[in-house]
Design a protein around this motif. Structure first.
Motif, PDB file in Angstrom:
ATOM      1  N   ILE A  73       0.826  -1.211   0.000  1.00  0.00           N
ATOM      2  CA  ILE A  73       0.000   0.000   0.000  1.00  0.00           C
ATOM      3  C   ILE A  73       0.858   1.259   0.000  1.00  0.00           C
ATOM      4  CG2 ILE A  73      -0.336  -0.040   2.516  1.00  0.00           C
ATOM      5  CD1 ILE A  73      -2.778   1.322  -0.147  1.00  0.00           C
ATOM      6  N   GLY A  74       1.961   1.237   0.707  1.00  0.00           N
ATOM      7  CA  GLY A  74       2.848   2.404   0.716  1.00  0.00           C
ATOM      8  C   GLY A  74       3.409   2.700  -0.663  1.00  0.00           C
ATOM      9  N   PHE A  75       3.738   1.660  -1.427  1.00  0.00           N
ATOM     10  CA  PHE A  75       4.251   1.846  -2.780  1.00  0.00           C
ATOM     11  C   PHE A  75       3.165   2.382  -3.709  1.00  0.00           C
ATOM     12  CE2 PHE A  75       6.948  -2.029  -1.563  1.00  0.00           C
ATOM     13  CZ  PHE A  75       7.949  -1.246  -1.011  1.00  0.00           C
ATOM     14  N   ALA A  79       3.310   5.966  -5.545  1.00  0.00           N
ATOM     15  CA  ALA A  79       3.117   6.107  -6.990  1.00  0.00           C
ATOM     16  C   ALA A  79       2.062   7.166  -7.289  1.00  0.00           C
ATOM     17  CB  ALA A  79       2.714   4.773  -7.611  1.00  0.00           C
ATOM     18  N   ASP A  80       0.947   7.123  -6.580  1.00  0.00           N
ATOM     19  CA  ASP A  80      -0.114   8.109  -6.815  1.00  0.00           C
ATOM     20  C   ASP A  80       0.349   9.524  -6.503  1.00  0.00           C
ATOM     21  OD1 ASP A  80      -1.829   6.109  -7.691  1.00  0.00           O
ATOM     22  OD2 ASP A  80      -2.821   5.906  -5.745  1.00  0.00           O
ATOM     23  N   ARG A  81       1.085   9.694  -5.408  1.00  0.00           N
ATOM     24  CA  ARG A  81       1.588  11.028  -5.055  1.00  0.00           C
ATOM     25  C   ARG A  81       2.552  11.555  -6.112  1.00  0.00           C
ATOM     26  NH1 ARG A  81       2.513   8.604  -0.138  1.00  0.00           N
ATOM     27  NH2 ARG A  81       4.767   8.888  -0.394  1.00  0.00           N
ATOM     28  N   ASP A 132       5.770  -8.650  -4.984  1.00  0.00           N
ATOM     29  CA  ASP A 132       5.662  -7.311  -4.405  1.00  0.00           C
ATOM     30  C   ASP A 132       6.253  -6.279  -5.357  1.00  0.00           C
ATOM     31  OD1 ASP A 132       4.574  -8.568  -2.222  1.00  0.00           O
ATOM     32  OD2 ASP A 132       6.129  -7.934  -0.812  1.00  0.00           O
ATOM     33  N   ILE A 133       5.757  -5.075  -5.278  1.00  0.00           N
ATOM     34  CA  ILE A 133       6.177  -4.006  -6.175  1.00  0.00           C
ATOM     35  C   ILE A 133       7.671  -3.755  -6.096  1.00  0.00           C
ATOM     36  CG2 ILE A 133       5.979  -1.514  -6.565  1.00  0.00           C
ATOM     37  CD1 ILE A 133       2.929  -1.885  -5.876  1.00  0.00           C
ATOM     38  N   ASP A 134       8.232  -3.790  -4.898  1.00  0.00           N
ATOM     39  CA  ASP A 134       9.672  -3.536  -4.770  1.00  0.00           C
ATOM     40  C   ASP A 134      10.507  -4.628  -5.427  1.00  0.00           C
ATOM     41  OD1 ASP A 134       8.848  -5.282  -2.700  1.00  0.00           O
ATOM     42  OD2 ASP A 134      10.504  -4.656  -1.414  1.00  0.00           O
ATOM     43  N   ALA A 144      10.632   6.965  -8.121  1.00  0.00           N
ATOM     44  CA  ALA A 144       9.531   7.594  -7.391  1.00  0.00           C
ATOM     45  C   ALA A 144       9.982   8.007  -5.989  1.00  0.00           C
ATOM     46  CB  ALA A 144       8.337   6.638  -7.298  1.00  0.00           C
ATOM     47  N   GLN A 145      10.750   7.157  -5.333  1.00  0.00           N
ATOM     48  CA  GLN A 145      11.254   7.491  -4.006  1.00  0.00           C
ATOM     49  C   GLN A 145      12.167   8.706  -4.057  1.00  0.00           C
ATOM     50  OE1 GLN A 145      12.813   3.563  -3.221  1.00  0.00           O
ATOM     51  NE2 GLN A 145      11.146   3.082  -1.799  1.00  0.00           N
TER      52      GLN A 145
END
Length: 151
Positions: A73-75, A79-81, A132-134, A144-145
């Motif tokens: 969820i954090g990823f 991404a949305d931000r 997982d996304i990572d 993104a980070q």
């Protein structure tokens, strides 16, 4: 069977709409790559739901999907931000990524000679964190980070 699964998972990283492919700006390309995060979510959601329903309502699939979501969820939020900070996505771009991801994994499932084995292998991949996304999209995640940290 595993090659079909690997193909479907790797294809989600290619979710870049035609207008972004024509536009060579790095921001539009990154937005397309970040949309693949939502495609990954669609892959996990579609297949865990499908396998849950077709394997006698084995609750392990629901648990795996919930755990994947909690780990990712954090990823997805990142991404949305970042997408919003880069000017936002095109109309329907997220839906297209989700549809593409879901259709690719269902296509892989439909081609699998042993559906039960496919579901079990998929469950193992979700549980292990391999989807997982990572793990699947490390380069767009890192960019993104970096963007988020510099804002």
């Amino acid at each position: 069977m595993r090659s079909c699964l690997a193909l479907a998972v790797s294809l989600v990283s290619l979710v870049i709409p035609a207008h972004a492919q024509d536009d060579t700006t790095a921001n539009n390309q990154l937005i397309g790559e970040l949309m693949a995060f939502h495609g990954s979510q669609a892959i996990v959601q579609a297949m865990t739901t499908h396998c849950y329903e077709n394997t006698g309502l084995d609750s392990a699939y629901k648990t795996a999907a919930e755990n994947w979501y909690l780990r990712n969820i954090g990823f997805l939020d990142l991404a949305d931000r970042v997408i919003n900070s880069l000017g936002g996505a095109a109309e329907g771009q997220q839906r297209a990524a989700e549809t593409y991801g879901g259709s690719q994994i269902m296509s892989a499932y439909n081609q699998a000679p042993d559906k039960n084995s496919f579901c079990r292998a998929f469950l193992e991949q979700v549980d292990s964190g391999a989807l997982d996304i990572d793990q699947q999209l490390p380069a767009p995640l890192k960019r993104a980070q970096e963007i988020s940290a510099s804002s």
